[in-house]
Structures are given as C-alpha cells and as structure tokens.
Design a protein around this motif. Structure first.
Motif, PDB file in Angstrom:
ATOM      1  N   LYS A 552       0.831  -1.210   0.000  1.00 34.65           N
ATOM      2  CA  LYS A 552       0.000   0.000   0.000  1.00 34.65           C
ATOM      3  C   LYS A 552       0.866   1.261   0.000  1.00 34.65           C
ATOM      4  N   ALA A 553       2.051   1.150  -0.620  1.00 39.54           N
ATOM      5  CA  ALA A 553       2.986   2.285  -0.797  1.00 39.54           C
ATOM      6  C   ALA A 553       3.349   2.965   0.526  1.00 39.54           C
ATOM      7  N   PHE A 630       4.182  -5.249   6.627  1.00 40.84           N
ATOM      8  CA  PHE A 630       4.776  -4.528   7.779  1.00 40.84           C
ATOM      9  C   PHE A 630       4.150  -3.143   7.906  1.00 40.84           C
ATOM     10  N   THR A 631       3.730  -2.806   9.130  1.00 36.36           N
ATOM     11  CA  THR A 631       3.204  -1.456   9.388  1.00 36.36           C
ATOM     12  C   THR A 631       3.806  -0.932  10.689  1.00 36.36           C
ATOM     13  N   SER A 632       3.919   0.389  10.748  1.00 36.70           N
ATOM     14  CA  SER A 632       4.391   1.031  11.981  1.00 36.70           C
ATOM     15  C   SER A 632       3.845   2.444  12.008  1.00 36.70           C
ATOM     16  N   LYS A 633       3.523   2.923  13.212  1.00 36.75           N
ATOM     17  CA  LYS A 633       2.993   4.295  13.298  1.00 36.75           C
ATOM     18  C   LYS A 633       4.114   5.327  13.170  1.00 36.75           C
ATOM     19  N   PHE A 634       5.370   4.836  13.211  1.00 33.55           N
ATOM     20  CA  PHE A 634       6.513   5.742  13.070  1.00 33.55           C
ATOM     21  C   PHE A 634       7.041   5.708  11.639  1.00 33.55           C
TER      22      PHE A 634
END
Length: 732
Positions: A552-553, A630-634
């Motif tokens: 998702k870019a 992989f996702t991260s709020k940072f």
C-alpha cells in the motif's frame, strides 16, 4: 638649717625582775575555757573577742602555750561528746538533719575559736609541731562524731539507703545529701575510705542484679536505652551531691556491669542484636550502641568485627547469587545501594569513625573481587548510565553517580580488566553516537586518570581525538567530491587509530555494490591526503539508514546495522531467500547473521522480514520473505540487533586471554626496573616488590611472575647466582 644631733638607741632588760602571778595561767585559762563553753552554747554575743585574744596571746607569750593547747583539746572534745549523744538520739530522717545542723554549728564555733587562738596558731603550733586549730577541730569532729561506734555505720547505711531509694525512683533531699557528703570531703580521706569505697561496691551489686533482670526481659535497643539512662542518672547524681572525682569511678562501675559483662549477648541478641539493627537501619539504636560500647575495652572492636562478618557474608551472597548476576546493571546498583546504606550508618551512627570506614572498604574489596566479572559489570553499569541512564540529569547528579562508580572501581584488584571492557564499551558508545554527553564521558576519563595515571587513559583520550579528526576528514572528503557523488548514498566514516581502539576481528562482509563505490572513493581520498596509512573497513561496527516501501505504498526509514543493511538490500531483487543463500551472498559470520535475522524477522513491531517456519530461534533450513504487510505508526523505525548484554563464554575467554597477554610485558618491565636499581635480589623479594608496584592495576600471580623471570633469564636480562640458585643478578 643646722644639722640635727645624731642619737643612738639601745634596748635594755628591765632593771628590776618581772614577777608573774603563779595563778595567772590558771586564771587566764579559766576565762578562755568559759568563753569556749559560751561559744558552743550560742552565747558568744556577750564576749569581748579583743580581750580573749589578748589573754590567749599573753599565755603563749609567757610560755603557757602547752597548757592553752591541751586545754583547748580537752574542752572541745567534751563538747563534741555531748554533740555525739544528741546526734545518736535523733530518730529516722532527723538523724542526717541533726548531723548537718551540728556540723554547721561546730564550724561556726571553730571559726570563733581560731580567731581567739590566732597567735597560738602562728607561733606555738608551728614551733611545737602541733595541728593548727581549724584542722584540730575537723580531726576531733571526725574522731568523736563520724567515727563514733554508734554513728559511723548508721551514717553509711543511711546514705546508701537514700541513694538506693533515689535509684528506684523516689525523690530524696539532695541538698541535705550534698551537705553531708561535703562534710565528709572536708574531713580529708574520710569521703573516699568511709563512703566512696562501700558506695561503689553496693552500686556494682545493684547494677549487676538489674542488668541480669533487664537482659532477660528487654530487647537490645531497649536494654541500651536503659543503660544510657542509668549512666546519665549517675553523672547527674555526682554533679548534685557527690565528689566530682567519683564520676569516673561510678560510671566505670555502670559500664562494667551493664555493658562490658553483657557485650557478647547484646551484640548477638536474637531478632534485635547488631545485625538486625544494621539490616533495619536503626540509626538511633546503633548510635547508642556505639557511644556505650566505646566506653569499655574492646567494645568498638566487637561491633566492628560483627559488622565486618555480616557485610562480608551478605556481600558474598550477593556476588554469588545467580539471579542477581543475570543483570549486570542491577548487580552494580545493588552494590552501590549497599555502600550508600553503610556509609549512612557510619555517618549517622558511628561518628564517621575511620576504623569503621576502613572495615567497610576492606569488606567491599573482599567480596567484589570474589566475582571475577565485577570489572566487566561495573563497566557495563557505566555504559548503561552514559548511554541513557543519565538523560535529563543535572551535572552535579552525574558527578555523584560517577564518583560512586569510581569508589567501586577502587576496590577492584583487576583494574586492567575494567580498562579492557571500558574501552570496548566506550568505543561502541562513541561509534553509535549514543553517549548522553561528552562532558560526562570526559569527566569519567579525568577521574580514571586521577586514580590510575596518564598511561591508563591515554588510549581512551586518543579515541576522542579520533572522533574529532574524523569529522574534519569527512568534511574534507565531501568538499573534494561534491560534484561526483550526486544522488548516491552518503557515507559517514570514523577513522580509528588501531592502537587506541579495542582490536576488533575484521569480519569479511560483502557490501552492496552501491556502497562499495563510495567506500572506494573515500579510501582513495584518505590515502591521498595521508601517507603511510592503511584502511581496513570494520563492517561489524557500522550502521545505516535505508528507505523502504511496503504494501500500500507505505514508506519508512529504517535505521539498521551495516550487516542488517546487507541482508535487506538482497530483497530488492528477490522476495524469498533461504538462510544458506543469505549466508553465501553476504559472508556475514554465522553468529552475527543469526542475531541480525532474529532482529529483522522475530521482533514484534520491527519484523520487516517474515520467517518460515515461524519461531524465536534461527535455523539453517529457515526461509525468509520480504514482509509486505509490515506497518508502523513511526516513519523512522530503529531495528536493533538482538545481542547479549554480557559477553558470551568464548568472548569472555578471549578477553581474559588478551588481559593475561597484556600483563606479561608490564610484569617484565616491573622486574627489570626493580633489578636495575637493586642489582641482586632473592626470588621472594622480587615477587613482593613486583606485586607492590603493580597492585594499583592488578594483582599479579606469583606463578606468572616466576615464568616472566625465567623468560628474562633466557633473554639474558637476568642470571641466577652460581652459588645460591634463589638469588638473581641483573645483567647490564
């Protein structure tokens, strides 16, 4: 003016014989005797003291001094015998009051009689060796009153009974007691012989019984409070109505009976003795024990010995507890807390006694060195504090923490081992830019320098110099390469002097092509500006910032180690790689590779790779995939390397081996220095001298010293004496 006529005077005897009335002496004495009776009967107001003085004067002048003196003794003795009967007849509490009143009257009478007999006192008494009138009056009072068979024992019993009642809490007439004891003091040694000696004996018996009762029913703290109160009472008693010289004697009795006789039992008393006081920080009770025990022989020695034993035992348990050893920072914090605790006890309760401070230091030195990993752990503690533990802390507080660490450092026997670890940890802090402040780092180095000298810290200071030089070198590199670099990767290089930094095995690693290009440009620039230098890349110590795009870019900037960067860059061209393929492509050492993959694939929230099969450990048949989900709020994600804080066993052995190797030339240098100045020495003296010279850095093993001596003999620095094989000679 006419000169006066000179006259000469001559004293001549009477021309006629002076006749004295034979009854003159008797008549005159009768007048004086009557006056003495009147004085004792309180009728002195009608007497002419001038006339009485002249009568006494004439008697002495006409050689009747003996009659006058003996008459005085007889008359006073008669009156004192009557006074004794009056005192003997007094009942109960009136006994002391009567004695005190009669003593006051006797003193007044004595004063008047002395004034009348002044001429006799000045002439007849000294020439005949008699006792002066005032002293005579005191002696007669002593013999006829105080030493009277019916008064002597009664007086002593009454005084001792009153003191006993006061000890039991009753209120007594202290003014009357003071008058009576003052009377005994005025009578010469009577106070000591007739009163003080039995008083001390009775007191010893009283306190012996009381201490036995108290020790059975009181805990240690309560017992000491009561003993302190008793000592205070006795001191107060002396100040109110006893001779000041009695204070030392009576306090000595109380100390002996209440403290000295029960020291062992008090110190080791179950649930309340010295150890319990130390554990529970009973500052007041400890201070009381210190002040009381210091009064008796070996009292403080006993407290000190018990404290030392307890300290060594608790310290030994601390350094050998496997749970405590799991976390080095926690381990050192425990040591510091323990030191703070006992420093406070010595300051608050033991009057900052130097002997207690020395006992504390020797105990810490003993048990800290029981754990051969203490140097490493103390260095790790400093590392933790200088990385993150002192963030936002004031300069003064930073100094306090560093001073405490230095205190532990002083206890270490293997300071060179600490130096090895400290150098490694400092290198990692400087290279990763994770130090709290340069000021704190430099302050620590100054403290080490003050403690151990320039040689100890020269390499540490060299590391800071390298960091500063590297900044200038990098600026020069980019200034010269500005047009050529373009949009390629940027490089930040720290050029480290081999001798100053801890030696790192230069592990081979295949860098990505994009990185190799700029690395070569830097090498060319550096070697062009510095002659006679050689550059070796330490890829195991570097870090990298790389940009990554996920499903998702979603874009993130990953902060990783150089090894991790090499692994991640492989996934630009493929989605799946096996462990073996990654190992072959990067040539990263297996142990480092597994740690890197573990941190990239197994840490929740940092898992930019996916592992199959999923598990915490890395196996050689595992496969790795780029984690699209992989996702991260940072935006910036820091991925650390899973690493043991402490050294692994092989690393520990290697560090120990390096330390032992570094010690050899130091031991040899010390031997040569000693032999050069002394020329001939026996083996044991060399061992002692070498140990003395090197103990500020480490305690050399006598076996190692012997081997170094053998080595020096082989290289012909020394030789054995031909006659005595235990002697060594220096060869110039």
């Amino acid at each position: 003016m006419s000169a006066q006529k000179r006259r000469t005077f001559k004293i001549e005897a009477f021309k006629h014989r002076v006749e004295i009335d034979p009854k003159y002496a008797e008549r005159t004495w009768k007048v004086l005797e009557h006056a003495i009776h009147e004085i004792y009967n309180h009728n002195a107001s009608g007497l002419s003291f001038e006339e009485l003085y002249r009568n006494a004067y004439n008697m002495v002048l006409h050689k009747y001094g003996e009659k006058l003196y003996s008459g005085l003794v007889t008359t006073m003795t008669g009156h004192l015998k009557e006074i004794a009967k009056s005192i003997e007849d007094a009942q109960g509490s009136l006994f002391l009051e009567e004695l005190d009143r009669k003593w006051g009257e006797h003193n007044k009478a004595l004063q008047m009689i002395r004034d009348i007999m002044m001429y006799m006192d000045r002439t007849f008494v000294p020439s005949s060796g008699r006792t002066p009138v005032h002293d005579l009056g005191l002696n007669l009072w002593r013999d006829n009153i105080i030493h009277s068979s019916k008064i002597q024992s009664r007086l002593l019993d009454t005084l001792l009974d009153l003191i006993h009642r006061e000890r039991k809490g009753e209120v007594i007439n202290r003014g009357l007691m003071r008058n009576i004891t003052k009377m005994l003091m005025d009578l010469g040694p009577v106070y000591q012989e007739d009163f003080e000696k039995p008083f001390l004996e009775v007191s010893a018996s009283f306190y012996s019984g009381e201490s036995q009762q108290l020790i059975e029913c009181c805990d240690c703290g309560e017992y000491l409070r009561k003993a302190e109160k008793r000592l205070s009472e006795e001191t107060e008693r002396v100040s109110h109505y006893l001779d000041s010289g009695s204070e030392v004697k009576i306090t000595s009795v109380v100390e002996g009976e209440m403290i000295a006789n029960h020291m062992q039992r008090l110190v080791h008393m179950e649930n309340s003795g010295l150890v319990n006081m130390l554990v529970d920080d009973k500052y007041e009770d400890l201070a009381r024990m210190y002040s009381l025990f210091r009064r008796v022989t070996d009292g403080l020695l006993m407290i000190r010995d018990v404290m030392t034993l307890h300290l060594r035992e608790t310290g030994r348990q601390l350094v050998s507890d496997p749970e405590k050893l799991k976390d080095p920072v926690d381990f050192v914090q425990h040591l510091l807390d323990e030191k703070d605790k006992y420093d406070l006890i010595i300051s608050k309760s033991f009057n900052n006694d130097k002997t207690f401070q020395n006992a504390l230091n020797s105990s810490f030195e003993y048990f800290i060195n029981l754990n051969n990993r203490s140097p490493e752990f103390i260095s790790l503690y400093v590392d933790d504090k200088l990385r993150k533990g002192l963030k936002g802390v004031s300069e003064e507080d930073v100094e306090v923490v560093l001073d405490k660490v230095m205190m532990l450092f002083r206890y270490l026997q293997e300071k060179d081992v600490f130096e090895k670890y400290y150098k490694q940890h400092l290198a990692k802090r400087l290279l990763s830019g994770k130090t709290v402040s340069d000021d704190a780092e430099r302050s620590m180095i100054v403290k080490l320098k003050t403690e151990c000298g320039y040689q100890f810290t020269s390499k540490l200071e060299g590391m800071f110099t390298d960091m500063k030089t590297s900044v200038d070198t990098l600026q020069g590199f980019y200034a010269s390469q500005h047009a050529e670099i373009g949009d390629g990767p940027t490089l930040a290089v720290q050029v480290l002097t081999t001798g100053s930094w801890p030696t790192q095995p230069s592990a081979p690693c295949n860098l990505p092509t994009e990185i190799i290009g700029i690395c070569e440009k830097f090498r060319t620039y550096y070697l062009g500006t510095h002659t006679g230098r050689r550059l070796t890349w330490q890829t195991n110590m570097g870090t990298a910032d790389i940009k990554a795009t996920f499903g998702k870019a979603q874009k993130h900037e990953l902060n990783v180690s150089t090894y991790q960067m090499c692994i991640l860059m492989l996934f630009n061209s493929v989605d799946r790689l096996s462990y073996k393929e990654i190992e072959q492509a990067t040539e990263i050492p297996a142990s480092d590779l597994k740690r890197c993959l573990q941190s990239l694939a197994c840490v929740k929230g940092k898992n930019v790779l996916r592992k199959e099969p999923m598990s915490k450990d890395i196996a050689e048949d595992d496969a790795f995939y780029f984690n699209d989900k992989f996702t991260s709020k940072f935006i910036k994600v820091k991925i650390g390397t899973v690493a043991a804080q402490k050294e692994s066993e092989p690393e520990k052995q290697e560090t120990r081996q390096r330390v032992e190797e570094d010690r050899k030339p130091q031991i040899e240098a010390a031997i040569v220095r000693i032999m050069k100045s002394r020329r001939v020495l026996d083996h044991n003296t060399i061992v002692t001298e070498v140990t003395s010279q090197l103990q500020s850095r480490f305690l050399p093993n006598p076996v190692v010293i012997k081997k170094r001596i053998e080595s020096l003999i082989e290289r012909e620095f020394l030789e054995r004496d031909k006659a005595d094989r235990k002697l060594y000679r220096y060869l110039a």
